[in-house]
Design a protein around this motif. Structure first.
Motif, PDB file in Angstrom:
ATOM      1  N   PRO A   1       0.643  -1.218  -0.246  1.00  0.00           N
ATOM      2  CA  PRO A   1       0.043   0.059   0.203  1.00  0.00           C
ATOM      3  C   PRO A   1       1.049   1.472   0.010  1.00  0.00           C
ATOM      4  CG  PRO A   1      -0.331  -0.856   2.178  1.00  0.00           C
ATOM      5  CD  PRO A   1       1.005  -1.517   1.400  1.00  0.00           C
ATOM      6  N   SER A   2       2.275   1.253   0.544  1.00  0.00           N
ATOM      7  CA  SER A   2       2.946   2.499   0.998  1.00  0.00           C
ATOM      8  C   SER A   2       3.668   2.736   0.100  1.00  0.00           C
ATOM      9  CB  SER A   2       2.815   2.873   2.245  1.00  0.00           C
ATOM     10  OG  SER A   2       3.888   1.622   2.608  1.00  0.00           O
ATOM     11  N   GLY A   3       4.241   1.889  -0.719  1.00  0.00           N
ATOM     12  CA  GLY A   3       5.205   2.369  -1.882  1.00  0.00           C
ATOM     13  C   GLY A   3       7.093   2.169  -0.927  1.00  0.00           C
ATOM     14  N   LEU A   4       7.471   3.598  -1.632  1.00  0.00           N
ATOM     15  CA  LEU A   4       9.313   3.783  -1.254  1.00  0.00           C
ATOM     16  C   LEU A   4       8.746   4.137  -0.175  1.00  0.00           C
ATOM     17  CD1 LEU A   4      11.738   2.868  -2.989  1.00  0.00           C
ATOM     18  CD2 LEU A   4      11.590   5.064  -3.823  1.00  0.00           C
ATOM     19  N   ARG A   5       9.943   3.954   0.918  1.00  0.00           N
ATOM     20  CA  ARG A   5      10.390   4.519   1.025  1.00  0.00           C
ATOM     21  C   ARG A   5      11.986   5.231   2.129  1.00  0.00           C
ATOM     22  NH1 ARG A   5       6.929   4.237   6.009  1.00  0.00           N
ATOM     23  NH2 ARG A   5       5.137   2.138   5.077  1.00  0.00           N
ATOM     24  N   GLN A   6      11.344   6.605   1.898  1.00  0.00           N
ATOM     25  CA  GLN A   6      12.727   7.143   2.517  1.00  0.00           C
ATOM     26  C   GLN A   6      13.537   6.532   3.663  1.00  0.00           C
ATOM     27  OE1 GLN A   6      14.236   9.385  -0.349  1.00  0.00           O
ATOM     28  NE2 GLN A   6      16.103   9.631   1.078  1.00  0.00           N
TER      29      GLN A   6
ATOM     30  N   PRO B   1      21.479   6.389  -4.288  1.00  0.00           N
ATOM     31  CA  PRO B   1      20.662   7.720  -3.553  1.00  0.00           C
ATOM     32  C   PRO B   1      19.643   7.648  -3.992  1.00  0.00           C
ATOM     33  CG  PRO B   1      21.862   8.529  -5.424  1.00  0.00           C
ATOM     34  CD  PRO B   1      21.855   7.552  -5.921  1.00  0.00           C
ATOM     35  N   ALA B   2      18.456   7.139  -4.963  1.00  0.00           N
ATOM     36  CA  ALA B   2      17.395   7.084  -4.722  1.00  0.00           C
ATOM     37  C   ALA B   2      17.238   5.419  -5.870  1.00  0.00           C
ATOM     38  CB  ALA B   2      16.821   8.351  -4.565  1.00  0.00           C
TER      39      ALA B   2
END
Length: 174
Positions: free
Chosen positions: A83-88, A124-125
């Motif tokens: 449900p919440s995708g990518l996290r930093q 980095p991302a």
């Protein structure tokens, strides 16, 4: 005439200049190769540091998933299927995504449930063109422990007051 011929034959002033030029050329070649070697080492250590950061981001995703599964054993992950995708990462060094799949049993009817956690860390991302990605796959067994989230272990004769130690026990173990 004899003296001028021997003086011309023993005149080596041009050889000193040639020798000096050869020494300078060799010094420049050595210096250039040292600069090139140093530049390569800096680039290689930067690449290795980014690989480690991506691995740590993936590890953070694994820890996050284990925490979420301790709270809710049906949690499906935070990756593309979740449900919440990518996290930093909190320190900004990377990102991670998590996917959780059920391995056994298919439903919550057995004594324990096995889940596979797949985490992928990026630095980095994920959207960066020069990103580095690392993946961790971990199988975990979720064991129901009823209402006891913490268990207290003590020795028969404590050495000092307050020597009891509390060990947290969640609903998921690794």
């Amino acid at each position: 005439a004899r003296q001028s011929c021997s003086a011309a034959a023993s005149d080596e002033s041009g050889m000193g200049v040639m020798l000096a030029l050869i020494v300078i050329l060799v010094a420049f070649i050595i210096a250039g190769s040292w600069v090139q070697f140093g530049t390569h080492q800096v680039e290689a250590s930067g690449y290795q540091r980014r690989r480690e950061q991506a691995f740590h981001a993936s590890e953070a995703g694994l820890n996050f998933a284990i925490n979420e599964l301790r709270t809710l054993d049906t949690w499906a992950g935070s990756g593309p299927s979740g449900p919440s995708g990518l996290r930093q990462m909190k320190d900004g060094t990377g990102e991670y995504e998590v996917a959780v799949t059920t391995l056994w049993p298919a439903g919550p009817s057995g004594p324990f449930m096995r889940r596979r956690i797949t985490t992928r860390g990026y630095t980095p991302a994920r959207a960066a063109p020069n990103r580095i990605a690392r993946q961790i796959v971990q199988d975990v067994d979720l064991i129901p422990l009823d209402q006891f989230n913490y268990t207290l272990f003590t020795t028969a004769t404590p050495a000092a007051p307050g020597s009891a130690v509390a060990f947290p026990v969640g609903t998921g173990t690794v």
